[in-house]
Motif scaffolding. Structure first.
Motif, short mmCIF file in Angstrom:
data_model
loop_
_atom_site.label_atom_id
_atom_site.label_comp_id
_atom_site.label_asym_id
_atom_site.label_seq_id
_atom_site.Cartn_x
_atom_site.Cartn_y
_atom_site.Cartn_z
N LEU A 30 0.86 -1.17 0.00
CA LEU A 30 0.00 0.00 0.00
C LEU A 30 0.90 1.23 0.00
CD1 LEU A 30 -2.99 0.98 0.50
CD2 LEU A 30 -2.47 0.88 2.93
N PRO A 31 0.64 2.19 -0.88
CA PRO A 31 1.46 3.40 -0.87
C PRO A 31 1.41 4.08 0.51
CG PRO A 31 0.07 3.35 -2.82
CD PRO A 31 -0.38 2.22 -1.93
N LEU A 32 2.53 4.59 0.95
CA LEU A 32 2.64 5.17 2.28
C LEU A 32 1.60 6.25 2.54
CD1 LEU A 32 4.46 5.29 4.91
CD2 LEU A 32 5.37 7.35 3.87
N ARG B 186 0.84 10.12 15.66
CA ARG B 186 0.89 11.51 15.19
C ARG B 186 1.28 11.59 13.71
NH1 ARG B 186 -2.04 15.08 15.68
NH2 ARG B 186 -1.38 16.56 14.15
N VAL B 187 2.15 10.70 13.26
CA VAL B 187 2.62 10.74 11.88
C VAL B 187 1.45 10.57 10.89
CG1 VAL B 187 3.20 8.26 11.75
CG2 VAL B 187 4.37 9.91 10.27
N ASP C 114 3.01 14.74 -7.08
CA ASP C 114 3.77 13.51 -6.92
C ASP C 114 5.13 13.79 -6.28
OD1 ASP C 114 1.82 11.83 -7.93
OD2 ASP C 114 2.59 11.93 -10.00
N LYS C 115 5.73 14.93 -6.64
CA LYS C 115 7.00 15.32 -6.03
C LYS C 115 6.79 15.55 -4.54
CE LYS C 115 10.71 18.68 -6.29
NZ LYS C 115 10.78 20.06 -5.91
N GLU D 274 7.06 11.13 1.77
CA GLU D 274 7.39 9.73 2.02
C GLU D 274 8.81 9.61 2.56
OE1 GLU D 274 7.52 5.46 -0.27
OE2 GLU D 274 6.12 7.00 -0.97
N LEU D 275 9.75 10.32 1.96
CA LEU D 275 11.13 10.28 2.45
C LEU D 275 11.22 10.80 3.89
CD1 LEU D 275 13.18 11.49 -0.65
CD2 LEU D 275 13.23 9.22 0.41
#
Length: 154
Positions: free
Chosen positions: A64-66, A91-92, A121-122, A128-129
């Motif tokens: 699943l995408p983050l 919290r995240v 997307d960027k 995500e990073l």
């Protein structure tokens, strides 16, 4: 005491008994409704808990995408248990939800230009990073400690 007094007394007693019986009938209906509500709420909680386990596991397995997983987990947590949702370890999920709340979805996403989509997307990649490790840690905590353990149904 004359016959009229006795008749009125018996009629009054009959009215009290009938009203008492009706009150008991109504209370039984209330108790049945409360029991049905409690049963439905318990089933709902179990279903939400199972869905949360599935999402957290899918997020950890990278099925699943983050960003999508974090948003779905946050929404389910809000409906499952607001105290758990507001736990510092979750919290995240709130952060990712808040950071992406203004991004169009569904038909509005399709209506975006390619350049606008690339820009979003960027932003997804940056988020995500920045939050991947914390989101994975929170998902693991949910599975191990945050959500109650339910025995497997055979």
């Amino acid at each position: 005491m004359n016959a009229l007094s006795i008749g009125l007394l018996l009629a009054g007693l009959l009215v009290v008994l009938v009203l008492g019986g009706y009150a008991l009938h109504l209370w039984r209906r209330v108790w049945a409704q409360q029991k049905a509500y409690a049963s439905a709420e318990s089933a709902r909680q179990q279903r939400l808990g199972g869905d949360l386990r599935l999402l957290a596991g899918s997020l950890l397995d990278e099925q699943l995408p983050l960003i999508e997983g974090a948003i779905r987990i946050k929404i389910l947590l809000d409906n499952y248990n607001i105290q758990l949702s507001n736990h510092e370890r979750c919290r995240v999920f709130h952060t990712l939800f808040d950071e992406t709340s203004g991004i169009p979805t569904h038909a509005a996403w399709k209506a975006l230009t390619a350049a606008e989509r690339r820009q979003h997307d960027k932003r997804f990649s940056e988020l995500e990073l920045q939050h991947k490790a914390a989101a994975r840690k929170a998902a693991r905590w949910l599975l191990d400690e945050g959500l109650p353990q339910h025995p497997a149904h055979v």
